[in-house]
Design a protein around this motif. Structure first.
Motif, PDB file in Angstrom:
ATOM      1  N   ARG A  27      30.633  56.682  -8.929  1.00 34.04           N
ATOM      2  CA  ARG A  27      29.102  57.297  -9.605  1.00 34.04           C
ATOM      3  C   ARG A  27      29.712  58.405 -10.434  1.00 34.04           C
ATOM      4  O   ARG A  27      30.389  59.314 -10.169  1.00 34.04           O
ATOM      5  CB  ARG A  27      28.515  57.948  -8.381  1.00 34.04           C
ATOM      6  N   ARG A  28      28.889  58.265 -11.766  1.00 38.31           N
ATOM      7  CA  ARG A  28      29.357  59.391 -12.584  1.00 38.31           C
ATOM      8  C   ARG A  28      28.469  60.666 -12.338  1.00 38.31           C
ATOM      9  O   ARG A  28      27.466  60.661 -11.551  1.00 38.31           O
ATOM     10  CB  ARG A  28      28.646  58.931 -13.948  1.00 38.31           C
TER      11      ARG A  28
ATOM     12  N   VAL B 103      38.256  52.525 -12.595  1.00 39.95           N
ATOM     13  CA  VAL B 103      37.573  54.016 -13.018  1.00 39.95           C
ATOM     14  C   VAL B 103      37.800  53.997 -14.494  1.00 39.95           C
ATOM     15  O   VAL B 103      39.005  54.128 -14.954  1.00 39.95           O
ATOM     16  CB  VAL B 103      38.285  55.097 -12.159  1.00 39.95           C
TER      17      VAL B 103
ATOM     18  N   TYR C   9      33.829  60.877 -13.175  1.00 41.01           N
ATOM     19  CA  TYR C   9      33.437  60.015 -11.953  1.00 41.01           C
ATOM     20  C   TYR C   9      33.742  60.760 -10.697  1.00 41.01           C
ATOM     21  O   TYR C   9      34.685  61.375 -10.521  1.00 41.01           O
ATOM     22  CB  TYR C   9      33.911  58.664 -12.173  1.00 41.01           C
TER      23      TYR C   9
END
Length: 443
Positions: free
Chosen positions: A441-442, A328, A333
């Protein structure tokens, strides 16, 4: 003014002739005309082309914060196409646009050197990136009344701490917008924001309706209480309607965590809290440059285990092909692991009772800190069945993984056979592969 032209004399010209008597009227008219033009009517026609006027000769117009003038210099919502007619109007219009393009809005404050909050207004850079607070709209409170909203923690013990249904009296908050109702004396909620950049400005703010007492938006963990752009302390003692409050804070050279506090500070203070926010400001980087906007890791393989000892659990079978990990890189996120397993079982002879069982456990560890189960499924044989199949689905979602950490997931198969090692296989000859996917994923 236009270029100065001398007055006409009694001889019909603009100049006196040799030997002519100059009357006091002509003399006064000449000088009065000059003084009148000089005092307040000088313009660009009176200045040499490409004249070099030093900046010290121009007065500072930074008297008021950028504001609506209500004239041709007003860049607000109107259809007046008149351009500003003077330099002050031009500057005011530019400052107004810079302020709002930068998201300065109203009530944007910062700590000045030596202490004390001041309005910084239009000079601050725009915000970039994602909202960094969890549950910033206070829509979710999975605990009982009196607990903090999800993602937040309580400060002391509020007399009231509960989600309030939408009220039509706060139109600015939007339709059907919930709020978090807090009543207390020095009580409120807090949240720690981690993974911040070093020596970087952030905008912190909140929107509430003050009912009574003093409401305080504050931070800790910044540059301190007397340093420029240090920790924010914004107190609301008098508002009576939906209000916004904003502060600018700067992280230290290590990017230390910032703690955001919203408190009902005085006796029986009360508020309805609608929003809170925490955004990076584009002080050094002009645009957001996200790293690793999305990562997806996938794998697939058949599940095969044999040779189980009888009358015992064997729960050490790590299904290595579906063991996935991801790093990360920062805040903003969300992390999701999911696996679809196809498990087929065959025995050498039919079990006499429900004595064969399979457990499928999804385990996770952070930075090699030890494995913990986050999801479990089980399968059990039915008496006299030589074989059976199952298709368990396992999933784990982390909406706010710790920045800078490595997350690992694995599938562990547990087997139990009470009857003489009859469970000699966990695969059929035509069994489809099991599959797993790990996505970062952002948001």
């Amino acid at each position: 003014m236009s270029v100065y032209t001398r007055t006409t004399k009694s001889n019909g010209t603009t100049e006196w002739e040799n030997g002519e008597v100059v009357t006091h009227t002509e003399h006064n008219d000449e000088w009065n005309a000059f003084v009148l033009k000089f005092n307040g009517e000088i313009d660009d026609a009176n200045v040499k082309t490409a004249a070099d006027i030093g900046p010290t000769k121009i007065g500072d117009y930074a008297v008021n914060d950028a504001e609506f003038l209500g004239t041709g210099s007003d860049p607000g919502d109107h259809f007046n196409t008149n351009l500003p007619s003077t330099l002050p109007k031009e500057l005011e219009a530019l400052r107004h646009r810079i302020k709002w393009n930068g998201g300065g809005g109203t009530n944007l404050q910062a700590l000045q050197s030596g202490g004390g909050m001041v309005t910084v207004g239009w000079t601050e850079p725009p915000t970039i990136g994602r909202q960094l607070l969890i549950n910033p709209g206070f829509e979710i409170q999975t605990g009982a009344a009196g607990t903090a909203p999800d993602g937040w923690s309580l400060i002391n013990t509020p007399a009231t701490a509960i989600i309030r249904a939408a009220s039509g009296s706060e139109d600015e908050a939007g339709v059907n917008k919930r709020s978090f109702h807090i009543v207390g004396s020095g009580a409120g909620i807090t949240q720690t924001v981690s993974g911040l950049k070093e020596s970087t400005k952030y905008r912190v703010g909140a929107a509430w309706v003050r009912v009574a007492g003093t409401i305080v938006l504050g931070t800790t963990g910044g540059l301190g209480s007397v340093t420029e752009y240090g920790d924010v302390v914004i107190a609301d003692t008098s508002s009576s309607s939906f209000s916004y409050y904003n502060g600018v804070i700067k992280t230290d050279s290590n990017g230390a965590d910032i703690v955001v506090n919203i408190t009902a500070a005085t006796a029986s203070a009360e508020l309805y809290l609608f929003y809170a926010w925490f955004y990076e400001m584009a002080d050094d980087a002009p645009l957001e440059s996200p790293s690793l906007p999305i990562q997806v890791v996938r794998d697939s393989a058949a599940v095969v285990y044999t040779g189980l000892d009888s009358n015992a659990w064997d729960d050490t079978n790590v299904h290595t092909p579906l063991s996935l990990s991801v790093y990360v890189p920062g805040v903003g996120y969300a992390l999701s692991y999911q696996a679809d397993l196809n498990i087929g079982h065959a025995s050498s002879s039919s079990p006499s009772s429900d004595t064969q069982e399979i457990s499928i456990t999804l385990e996770m560890q952070i930075d090699a800190g030890g494995w913990n189960a986050v999801d479990v499924r089980t399968m059990k044989a039915i008496q006299d069945d030589l074989s059976y199949t199952g298709h368990p689905h396992l999933r784990h979602l982390i909406p706010d993984p710790t920045p800078g950490s490595n997350y690992q997931f694995r599938i562990v198969i547990g087997l139990y056979d009470k009857e003489s090692a009859l469970m000699n296989s966990l695969i059929h000859s035509r069994q489809p592969d099991s599959r797993a996917e790990l996505e970062l994923r952002r948001y």
